[in-house]
Design an enzyme around this catalytic site. Structure first.
Site, mmCIF file in Angstrom:
data_model
loop_
_atom_site.group_PDB
_atom_site.id
_atom_site.type_symbol
_atom_site.label_atom_id
_atom_site.label_comp_id
_atom_site.label_asym_id
_atom_site.label_seq_id
_atom_site.Cartn_x
_atom_site.Cartn_y
_atom_site.Cartn_z
ATOM 1 N N ASP A 150 0.612 -1.117 0.014
ATOM 2 C CA ASP A 150 -0.099 0.337 -0.253
ATOM 3 C C ASP A 150 1.001 0.773 0.436
ATOM 4 O OD1 ASP A 150 0.771 0.150 2.952
ATOM 5 O OD2 ASP A 150 -1.797 -0.167 3.372
ATOM 6 N N SER A 151 2.326 0.941 0.189
ATOM 7 C CA SER A 151 2.856 1.899 -0.083
ATOM 8 C C SER A 151 2.881 2.720 -1.862
ATOM 9 C CB SER A 151 4.210 1.532 -0.126
ATOM 10 O OG SER A 151 4.938 0.498 -0.319
ATOM 11 N N ASP A 211 -1.122 -6.082 -0.487
ATOM 12 C CA ASP A 211 -1.197 -5.390 1.018
ATOM 13 C C ASP A 211 -3.038 -5.329 1.172
ATOM 14 O OD1 ASP A 211 0.410 -4.968 2.814
ATOM 15 O OD2 ASP A 211 1.471 -3.407 2.098
ATOM 16 N N LYS A 262 -1.509 -9.273 2.996
ATOM 17 C CA LYS A 262 -0.658 -8.955 4.173
ATOM 18 C C LYS A 262 -1.984 -7.743 5.548
ATOM 19 C CE LYS A 262 2.957 -6.163 3.680
ATOM 20 N NZ LYS A 262 2.713 -5.320 4.698
ATOM 21 N N GLU A 292 -1.615 -6.182 8.247
ATOM 22 C CA GLU A 292 -0.656 -4.882 9.773
ATOM 23 C C GLU A 292 -1.503 -5.356 11.031
ATOM 24 O OE1 GLU A 292 0.131 -0.316 9.067
ATOM 25 O OE2 GLU A 292 1.294 -1.739 7.296
ATOM 26 N N GLU A 336 9.407 -4.680 10.673
ATOM 27 C CA GLU A 336 9.752 -2.813 9.994
ATOM 28 C C GLU A 336 10.051 -1.991 11.270
ATOM 29 O OE1 GLU A 336 7.168 -1.227 7.081
ATOM 30 O OE2 GLU A 336 8.182 0.793 7.746
HETATM 31 O O1 KIV Z 1 3.449 -1.008 1.909
HETATM 32 C C1 KIV Z 1 4.885 -1.348 1.300
HETATM 33 O O2 KIV Z 1 5.215 -1.426 0.660
HETATM 34 C C2 KIV Z 1 4.941 -2.765 2.975
HETATM 35 C C3 KIV Z 1 6.689 -2.684 3.120
HETATM 36 C C4 KIV Z 1 7.039 -1.641 3.449
HETATM 37 C C5 KIV Z 1 6.146 -3.418 3.847
HETATM 38 O O3 KIV Z 1 4.607 -2.668 4.080
#
Ligand code: KIV
Length: 277
Positions: free
Chosen positions: A49-50, A88, A118, A120, A186
């Site tokens: 989600d970055s 994510d 994934k 959090e 992280e």
């Molecule tokens: O969204 C992302 O890029 C991440 C990584 C930094 C692990 O969660």
């Protein structure tokens, strides 16, 4: 398992089995060409989600939507033939209830072809992780600095220093016991990352953690120098594509204004069809 020797995409269990072996290699990707670049080299690719920050210019990951993740997930899937794809779950798509998490995880996997999601959170998400895993959804967990919680964490600070180390260890243990097949650590102190890696039975994937983790992940735009808004200490730049790109664009602009571009090799003659171009 070597990424280059693999004929088919690994499954979450293959990643789990890499615990303690050759470090797991992973990067984020958001587009087809990015995915193609890394497919032969990565064990798994994360549609992170970055994407909201590095491609869409959002100030944090909080504004990322399911639709954005689906669109980028489909693009990445088109570029992968060997590496496993993890996607994510965006902020607000899984925290409310286990049922909401299942619905949205299933939607992401079905519409993108991702092999896992994934999410959090540690202890607070353990029940949700167990619920998803029991229903066929492989889950990669993410503890330590969890960017979707920056407003409650008070910013992008190192997590787990001093007494907070115990809670971070409990988070990692909880997601491992709940059935996550790997956990991202992280921005945690190196010694704590090593302790967690030794304590949990699933691979730890470090980002700002320790070379002793079972694997590493970086945001592609960070390591290629494409995202230049800021550079975290844990980022190693392997290229300076942002600066090189800006230079190239300036050279193009100069050429156009001076009528040096297009040159003779870039234009077409008026010869008949079938003649040499
Ligand atoms: O969204 C992302 O890029 C991440 C990584 C930094 C692990 O969660």
């Amino acid at each position: 398992m070597s990424a280059t020797a693999r004929k088919t995409a690994p499954m979450p269990d293959d990643i789990r089995a890499m615990k303690g072996g050759t470090p797991i290699v992973s990067l984020t990707a958001y587009t087809t060409p990015m995915a193609q670049m890394m497919d032969a080299h990565c064990d798994f690719v994360l549609v992170g989600d970055s994407v909201g920050m590095v491609l869409h210019g959002l100030p944090s990951t909080l504004g990322v939507t399911m639709e954005m993740m689906e669109m980028h997930g489909r693009a990445v899937a088109r570029g992968l033939s060997r590496a496993m794809m993890v996607i994510d779950m965006p902020f607000g798509s899984y925290e409310e209830s286990r049922e909401q998490a299942f619905r949205n995880a299933a939607r992401l996997m079905a519409s993108t072809g991702a092999g896992a999601v994934k999410l959090e959170g540690g202890v607070a998400m353990a029940d949700t992780i167990a619920f998803l895993v029991a229903r066929g959804i492989p889950v990669m967990a993410h503890v330590g600095l969890t960017p979707q919680s920056i407003n409650t964490l008070g910013g992008y600070k190192v997590q787990g220093r001093g007494d907070a180390g115990e809670a971070l260890m409990a988070d990692a243990q909880a997601v491992a016991d709940a059935g996550a097949f790997a956990v991202v650590l992280e921005k945690v102190p190196e010694t704590l990352a090593d302790e967690v890696t030794a304590a949990v039975h699933i691979p730890t994937i470090g980002i700002g953690a320790s070379a002793g983790c079972d694997g590493q992940i970086l945001v592609l735009d960070d390591m290629l120098g494409l995202f230049t808004a800021f550079k975290a200490k844990f980022v190693k730049r392997y290229a300076e594509l942002g600066a090189d790109g800006a230079e190239a664009i300036a050279a193009y602009a100069d050429d156009v204004r001076a009528r040096r571009f297009p040159g003779p090799e870039h234009v077409f003659g008026d010869a008949a069809p079938g003649a040499k171009p």
